[in-house]
Design an enzyme around this catalytic site. Structure first.
Site, mmCIF file in Angstrom:
data_model
loop_
_atom_site.group_PDB
_atom_site.id
_atom_site.type_symbol
_atom_site.label_atom_id
_atom_site.label_comp_id
_atom_site.label_asym_id
_atom_site.label_seq_id
_atom_site.Cartn_x
_atom_site.Cartn_y
_atom_site.Cartn_z
ATOM 1 C CG HIS A 4 -6.662 -26.113 32.479
ATOM 2 N ND1 HIS A 4 -5.326 -26.007 32.787
ATOM 3 C CD2 HIS A 4 -7.326 -26.047 33.659
ATOM 4 C CE1 HIS A 4 -5.183 -25.890 34.095
ATOM 5 N NE2 HIS A 4 -6.380 -25.906 34.656
ATOM 6 C CG ASP A 54 -1.332 -26.585 27.959
ATOM 7 O OD1 ASP A 54 -2.014 -25.556 27.859
ATOM 8 O OD2 ASP A 54 -1.489 -27.404 28.874
#
Length: 300
Positions: free
Chosen positions: A40, A70
């Site tokens: 992540h 991200d």
């Protein structure tokens, strides 16, 4: 490897259409030790080196939500790669594959941090440098009403206005760049900011070049005068507020939709019907939990 399993890898599709631009957005990239590992934003940021620089002195590094890897290092960098490939295609007539790794994207975003090490910006431990909460004139301070003011008075002329706004005399203070005095100055500034409300500090600093602004919450940001004048935020038909698309183009500005966001699966059946699936096939996909269907209930 997911697309390859479906028989839709870039080698297959580029044979069908050599002009195709095929973007692959992943955390760790298409090759390397971690290529097939789960991760992540916090993991990609850690591997890029950027996470080690984020955080206050004597505290653990902390990630800024999932914005850096991200969205910035991943989504924005991937979009930029697509634009670059589209431009190159106007010259060569050929498409190509884009390997957009969030680790590499976040690292590339931080190029300034690498290039400025020798300039003294990042020569000290985390939390003791010019831009990482080490400097008392580049910091966030709490006001008497529990809100905050952001200070970015880096240049001497801005710093002088900042000091003036605090009601201090610069001749009675240590030099701005006296690093050994920074902790003491930070405590002094904090005690002064704690004596007035955020609104009172805005009255003092608005219209100056002290580089002092209120820290706006998501509840307050759309009603701030500057943002209202710029129409920076929009409201949808459900009354929900969101940022207006940016940047603003002079000739072809984005026209935002004021409709609510669709529910997950709201248009699945509609789209699959457009592409030739029968209702029976769609029902089977739904019962097999391949797709999700969600029809909004009518307001009676």
């Amino acid at each position: 490897g997911v697309m390859e399993k479906l028989g839709l890898g870039p080698e297959v599709l580029l044979q069908e259409n050599p002009r195709l631009i095929y973007a692959r957005l992943t955390g760790f990239g298409q090759t390397g030790k971690y290529a097939k590992s789960a991760g992540h934003d916090i993991n990609y940021l850690a591997l890029s080196g950027v996470l080690s620089l984020l955080g206050r002195k004597d505290e653990n590094p902390y990630p800024p939500l999932n914005l850096l890897a991200d969205f910035a290092g991943g989504g924005v960098m991937c979009a930029m790669g697509i634009v670059i490939a589209l431009y190159e295609r106007t010259i060569s007539g050929r498409g190509q594959i884009i390997d957009a790794s969030m680790v590499k994207g976040a690292a590339y975003l931080s190029s300034f941090l690498w290039k400025s090490q020798n300039l003294g910006f990042w020569s000290r431990p985390r939390g003791e440098n010019l831009l990482d909460s080490g400097a008392p004139f580049y910091e966030v301070y709490r006001t008497s009403d529990g809100k905050f003011m952001a200070v970015g008075a880096l240049e001497p002329q801005f710093y002088m206005q900042f000091i003036k706004g605090l009601g201090l005399d610069s001749d009675e203070l240590p030099a701005q760049m006296s690093l050994s005095d920074w902790p003491k100055m930070k405590k002094k500034f904090a005690s002064i900011f704690a004596q007035k409300t955020q609104a009172e500090w805005c009255t003092i600093f608005d219209g100056t070049d002290a580089c002092v602004t209120p820290v706006l919450s998501l509840d307050d940001v759309a009603s701030h005068q500057h943002n209202k004048q710029r129409s920076s935020f929009i409201k949808n038909d459900e009354g929900e507020i969101s940022p207006r698309p940016a940047p603003l183009l002079s000739r072809t500005p984005a026209v935002p939709s004021c409709k609510r966001d669709p529910f997950i699966g709201e248009h699945t059946e509609e789209i699959l019907l457009e592409y030739g699936f029968t209702k029976e096939e769609i029902a089977k996909l739904h019962s097999d939990e391949v797709i999700e269907l969600s029809k909004p209930k009518a307001n009676l």
